[in-house]
Design an enzyme around this catalytic site. Sequence first.
Site, PDB file in Angstrom:
ATOM      1  CG  ASP A 146      -2.049  -1.119   1.207  1.00  0.00           C
ATOM      2  OD1 ASP A 146      -1.633  -2.262   0.751  1.00  0.00           O
ATOM      3  OD2 ASP A 146      -3.033  -0.700   1.636  1.00  0.00           O
ATOM      4  CE  LYS A 209      -5.365   2.086   2.265  1.00  0.00           C
ATOM      5  NZ  LYS A 209      -4.301   1.587   3.038  1.00  0.00           N
ATOM      6  CE  LYS A 245      -6.902  -1.254   2.433  1.00  0.00           C
ATOM      7  NZ  LYS A 245      -5.627  -1.685   3.051  1.00  0.00           N
TER       8      LYS A 245
END
Length: 309
Positions: A146, A209, A245
Amino acid sequence: MAADLTASEGTLRRFLHGLPGVDPVGLEARAATLGTRSIKTTAKAYAIDLAISMIDLTTLEGADTPGKVRALCGKALNPDPTDRETPRTAAVCVYPDMVATAVEAMRGSEVKVASVATAFPAGRAALPVKLADTKDAVAAGAHEIDMVIDRGAFLAGRYLEVFEEIKAVKAVCGNARLKVIFETGELSTYDNIRRASWIGMLAGADFIKTSTGKVAVNATPANTLLMLEAVRDFRELTGIQVGVKPAGGIRTTKDALKFLVLVNETVGEDWLDNHWFRFGASSLLNDLLMQRQKLSTGRYSGPDYVTVD
């Protein structure tokens, strides 16, 4: 396609600023309307289990210890010790120095280990440092990375720099899937969120995300809806599917079910799977477990039914 659109700063800028403008009122109204949809009992039970299976169970604190990470992994593997039918979470998400601990705890399971990288959460570091951060996490066994974008570069209009940085991180991920964090609360406008989404996807993101969970405004129905529309449009144009996400601020079952409705109504069943949709959360799992038991037994559990993270 990416090569043509990213041949120069000017080419990329023209494409990004040529994307349809976002109507903030319309976007927020649609997100709010979808959030009022009710889910009946049988469907609710299915949706709760689906939401549990989509969680990246997260601990990203300076006080994290190997013991805390092992406990988190135990919870991901066995969320409700009183009910072995409870789904496992999709992943645990930790800092790079805790990846090896998490990988060992998860050995033999399908639960993934995700690691934040690239000078999380601010992203204020030189590219070689960010790449080293990523390489360390991958070498320790991380299945997913991430990364955070350089919001300063993005807001200054240096779009190609942001693209190249994502592309460079993707290149050192190996087999690890890359989630690109925009920190939507710092991007100021919905148009910027749409542009950042396209930069991430063009650069090879496996997921886009919303947030780090470290700022005041994190995932919202509106910014997540906008990103879902972006991945839908990107697949229509390129044939490539990208995950989404939302992270930060999603704490209750009611919140999670609203996001699942957004997914179903915007991109459909192809994304209703933890390979393509995740929740970044630390406390959400507890509420889902409480609501799951309520559906099963007809009553709420006592305060000691779930562990306190």
